[in-house]
Design an enzyme around this catalytic site. Structure first.
Site: not given
Ligand code: NAP
Length: 473
Positions: A245, A279
């Protein structure tokens, strides 16, 4: 609920911990122990064993346990919401709404657990019977974001647990307390301790172990497209089943024949929930030329009613942004748009409260060459683009690599069908800005992801289909 009863949550800092801060006040709420690699390997082994026992009990019994979990969430709604507002910043009323939304997935999948059915097919030969059965995938992993600290977890653990899987969740480092609170309640409800476990730590280290494990057969990720693509690659070696997602860039289209007041309400709901950090937030607002000026005036009026502040305070409906990076991105999108000719109608800068508070901002005359047309802003910025024809706006709306949610407002029922079928998105809101619920399939196409969560389809993502060919000869 005493969060500090959890062995991974500490009041005082020690080595190898994650600091959890309130984005509204910068107060440190707790320290979280990072899960060590060896401990994680042991958690996976224990989950492997526990999953087999969990899958073996009757689905009715699993459903009963999940229903207890559901009622416990409702019983603890206020404290769960307070924890969420403190660590994430969203207004308390939104946090309470998220807890109810999060709990709805537990109830829904508890009910779905008892409706798993295989098929019997007409055979090609005499003396043969052909059937399918559905079985839980096994041990699963989930990696979740900070913007919906509870719902993004229950949307994954509920179908996993209902279908008989075990699941290990690595929550976002910014919002781990909501995740641990869910784990505490799950145990109280009777979910075996090794069947649902929350872990934390350096995301690269944790994801290397989870993605590299042969025991873990599925990864469900919610977060940015960039990280999703990295995890996709990391899971290739062990050929895991994936649900992704990912990011969005939602178009919100208003035609001349729309009900203006309803369209304004739709924009406000879609754009400003969670201060624009969802999102499915409207990211590009396309308005037809005949209604354009009027809509800008009415939207500005509605935006003037937004109250920015600490989410725990009465009447606040715009909390702080999650961190400084988030604030910088909003500033960058505004500066870029203004430099390229957009007009500022309202807001536009950091809020006088300081910290990561930002003014709800309205820009008009936004064009497709501006950053905001291409990237998710993830903040309280409403950019208005003008269009003339239906063909033109369909092309503009689809001109992105993302395909999560789209919205449009029109009273013409023929146009409703044309748009619904032409928009390259996984979800389309027609005359509404709110689309998410547990009954409907949530998910995107293109760079917005793979698979669907919630709905009757959500359970399939945690099950394998097995074909049985029985010879009666
Ligand atoms: P993110 O930076 O991708 O982080 C999401 C998760 O991934 C967190 O648990 C984060 O851990 C982990 N993560 C970060 N870097 C990583 C890596 N290199 N390897 C493995 N895991 C890693 O996203 P976010 O800033 O939290 O969330 C915002 C994004 O999520 C937006 O793009 C939004 O559109 C998307 N989103 C999508 C949906 C959907 O249903 N499609 C719903 C909600 C949000 P840490 O916190 O420890 O860094």
């Amino acid at each position: 609920m005493d969060l500090f009863a959890h062995k991974d949550i500490l009041k005082n800092k020690i080595e190898n911990t994650i600091e959890v801060k309130n984005p509204a006040t910068q107060e440190i709420l707790a320290y979280i122990k990072k899960t060590d690699k060896d401990v994680l390997a042991e958690i996976i082994n224990k989950a492997d064993k526990a999953q087999k026992e969990w899958a073996n009990i009757l689905s009715e019994e699993r459903a009963d346990i999940l229903m207890r979990f559901y009622y416990l969430m409702l019983e603890h709604k206020d404290i769960l919401a307070e924890i969420m507002t403190k660590e994430q910043g969203k207004p308390i009323s939104e946090a309470q709404g998220e807890i109810i939304y999060a709990a709805s997935f537990i109830k829904w999948f508890a009910q779905q657990a008892r409706h798993v059915c295989g098929d019997i097919m007409e055979s090609k030969m005499q003396g043969q019977r052909l059937m399918t059965i559905k079985q839980p995938i096994g041990v699963c992993a989930a990696i979740t974001p900070w913007n919906f600290p509870s719902a993004m977890i229950t949307r994954k653990i509920a179908p996993a647990l209902a279908s008989g899987c075990a699941i290990i969740v690595k929550s976002a480092s910014l919002t781990p307390l909501s995740a641990y609170a869910l784990e505490l309640l799950a145990k109280e409800a009777g979910i075996p301790k090794d069947v649902f476990v929350v872990v934390n730590g350096d995301s690269n280290v944790v994801s290397d172990v989870l993605c590299g494990s042969e025991i873990i057969r599925k990864l469900s990720f919610t977060g940015s497209t960039e990280v999703g693509a990295q995890l996709y690659a990391k899971c290739a070696k062990t050929i895991k089943k994936l649900s992704m997602e990912l990011g969005g860039n939602a178009p919100f289209i208003v035609f001349d024949d729309a009900n203006l007041q309803e369209a304004i309400e739709g924009i406000m709901a879609s754009k400003f929930r969670n201060s624009g950090q969802t999102c499915v937030c409207a990211n590009r607002i396309y308005v037809q030329s005949g209604i354009y000026s009027k809509l800008c005036v009415e939207l500005e009026k509605a935006m003037r009613g937004l109250k920015v502040g600490n989410g725990l305070e009465n009447g606040v409906n715009q909390g702080p942004l999650i961190n400084q990076n988030a604030l910088e991105k909003v500033k960058e999108h505004i500066a870029d748009a203004l430099k390229k000719g957009a007009k500022l109608l309202y807001g536009g800068k950091e809020h006088r409260l300081g910290g990561t508070y930002f003014e709800p901002t309205l820009l008009c005359d936004v064009e497709s060459n501006m950053l905001v047309a291409k990237e998710e802003t993830f903040g309280p910025l409403a950019p208005i683009f003008k269009f003339n024809t239906e063909e033109e706006v369909i092309a503009m709306a689809n001109d992105t690599e993302f395909g999560l949610a789209a919205y449009f407002f029109t009273q013409d029922y023929k146009r409703q069908w044309r748009l619904a079928e032409s928009l390259e998105y996984g979800m389309v809101g027609i005359n509404t800005g709110l689309i998410s619920n547990e009954v409907a399939p949530f998910g995107g196409v293109k760079h917005s992801g793979l698979g669907r969560e919630g709905s009757k389809y959500g359970l399939e993502e945690y099950m394998e289909l097995k074909y049985l060919c029985l010879s009666l000869k």
